[in-house]
Design an enzyme around this catalytic site. Structure first.
Site, PDB file in Angstrom:
ATOM      1  N   HIS A  13      53.604  21.854  59.415  1.00  0.00           N
ATOM      2  CA  HIS A  13      53.126  21.582  60.775  1.00  0.00           C
ATOM      3  C   HIS A  13      53.229  22.858  61.600  1.00  0.00           C
ATOM      4  CE1 HIS A  13      53.755  17.484  59.346  1.00  0.00           C
ATOM      5  NE2 HIS A  13      52.963  17.077  60.323  1.00  0.00           N
ATOM      6  N   ASP A  73      59.229  26.883  52.721  1.00  0.00           N
ATOM      7  CA  ASP A  73      60.372  26.980  53.614  1.00  0.00           C
ATOM      8  C   ASP A  73      60.745  28.446  53.639  1.00  0.00           C
ATOM      9  OD1 ASP A  73      62.063  25.271  55.357  1.00  0.00           O
ATOM     10  OD2 ASP A  73      63.624  26.431  54.360  1.00  0.00           O
TER      11      ASP A  73
HETATM   12  P1  IMP Z   1      60.737  26.545  58.497  1.00  0.00           P
HETATM   13  O1  IMP Z   1      60.404  27.101  57.138  1.00  0.00           O
HETATM   14  O2  IMP Z   1      59.785  25.509  58.925  1.00  0.00           O
HETATM   15  O3  IMP Z   1      62.172  26.156  58.584  1.00  0.00           O
HETATM   16  O4  IMP Z   1      60.497  27.713  59.530  1.00  0.00           O
HETATM   17  C1  IMP Z   1      60.685  29.038  59.194  1.00  0.00           C
HETATM   18  C2  IMP Z   1      60.759  29.893  60.417  1.00  0.00           C
HETATM   19  O5  IMP Z   1      61.041  31.233  59.949  1.00  0.00           O
HETATM   20  C3  IMP Z   1      59.446  30.019  61.168  1.00  0.00           C
HETATM   21  O6  IMP Z   1      59.342  29.117  62.230  1.00  0.00           O
HETATM   22  C4  IMP Z   1      59.542  31.433  61.710  1.00  0.00           C
HETATM   23  O7  IMP Z   1      60.349  31.416  62.816  1.00  0.00           O
HETATM   24  C5  IMP Z   1      60.295  32.180  60.641  1.00  0.00           C
HETATM   25  N1  IMP Z   1      59.354  32.821  59.722  1.00  0.00           N
HETATM   26  C6  IMP Z   1      59.071  32.449  58.443  1.00  0.00           C
HETATM   27  N2  IMP Z   1      58.122  33.241  57.928  1.00  0.00           N
HETATM   28  C7  IMP Z   1      57.796  34.106  58.888  1.00  0.00           C
HETATM   29  C8  IMP Z   1      56.847  35.150  58.945  1.00  0.00           C
HETATM   30  O8  IMP Z   1      56.078  35.438  58.025  1.00  0.00           O
HETATM   31  N3  IMP Z   1      56.803  35.823  60.106  1.00  0.00           N
HETATM   32  C9  IMP Z   1      57.613  35.549  61.156  1.00  0.00           C
HETATM   33  N4  IMP Z   1      58.491  34.574  61.166  1.00  0.00           N
HETATM   34  C10 IMP Z   1      58.586  33.847  60.029  1.00  0.00           C
END
Ligand code: IMP
Length: 210
Positions: A13, A73
């Site tokens: 999302h 993730d």
């Molecule tokens: P989740 O995987 O949904 O827990 O969210 C991972 C979080 O890590 C994202 O909302 C970003 O804040 C950060 N993140 C992951 N990959 C990237 C990237 O390629 N660039 C910048 N931030 C990232």
């Protein structure tokens, strides 16, 4: 191993990730549909590792949609902070628990945390992405990608998403926030490693399934 064909759910999302995953999948002729487009609920990330959270997101989407689903993730791990924010990267940016995210504030919070422990540049850090493919029968397989670099303050560049403006990949002079998506996400034709953590995880996934 089963090859992927037809419809695939992109189990995220997060608009930034969705954009990048669509781009990565585009050359492969799949009918990629997002979890949001299908009206799927966003599962709570109760895992304690990137792998656990990627698996729970992929499985939830695959079982709800009755289609194979690909989840990511990911997060930013700062060596001087014991790997934080890590799996909590998105939650670090929440203005209030479960509320909207403010990444400018999250990047400032990182700088403050590094200052408080007396850390000095270069601030070593890496991004991790774990991509999991889940099937409706409950089968899962995960692929990991990492990219190492340093953090720069103040943030640089308006491109990308999340923590991109403070991440300077090793050996390069521009942050992810200063790079076009095509550069951050490029998959080299000669099979050499891609630049970004997500593109690296995707390379491993693509070798197995596409
Ligand atoms: P989740 O995987 O949904 O827990 O969210 C991972 C979080 O890590 C994202 O909302 C970003 O804040 C950060 N993140 C992951 N990959 C990237 C990237 O390629 N660039 C910048 N931030 C990232």
């Amino acid at each position: 191993m089963r090859k992927l064909e037809g419809r695939l759910v992109i189990a995220t999302h997060n608009a930034g990730k969705l954009w990048e995953m669509r781009d990565l999948l585009a050359p492969h002729g799949l009918d990629a549909v997002s979890a949001g487009d299908l009206g799927l609920a966003e599962p709570e990330e109760t895992g304690e590792t990137f792998h656990a959270n990627a698996e729970l997101k992929a499985l939830a989407a695959a079982q709800a949609a009755g289609l194979p689903a690909l989840a990511d993730d990911s997060g930013l791990c700062v060596e001087g902070l014991g790997g934080a924010p890590g799996i909590y990267s998105a939650r670090w940016a929440e203005v209030a628990p479960g509320g909207p995210r403010d990444f400018a504030a999250a990047m400032e919070k990182l700088e403050t945390a590094l200052t408080e422990i007396g850390a000095t540049p270069p601030f070593a850090a890496h991004f991790v992405s774990v991509m999991t493919l889940a099937w409706p029968d409950g089968t899962v397989e995960s692929f990991e990608g990492k990219v190492f670099g340093t953090l720069v303050f103040p943030p640089r560049g308006m491109l990308g998403f999340g923590y991109d403006p403070i991440f300077l990949p090793e050996g390069l002079t521009r942050t992810f926030g200063e790079m076009m998506a095509a550069e951050k996400q490029a998959i080299p034709a000669d099979g050499s490693p891609a630049l970004s953590h997500r593109a690296r995880a995707f390379q491993a996934f693509a070798r197995a399934y596409l």
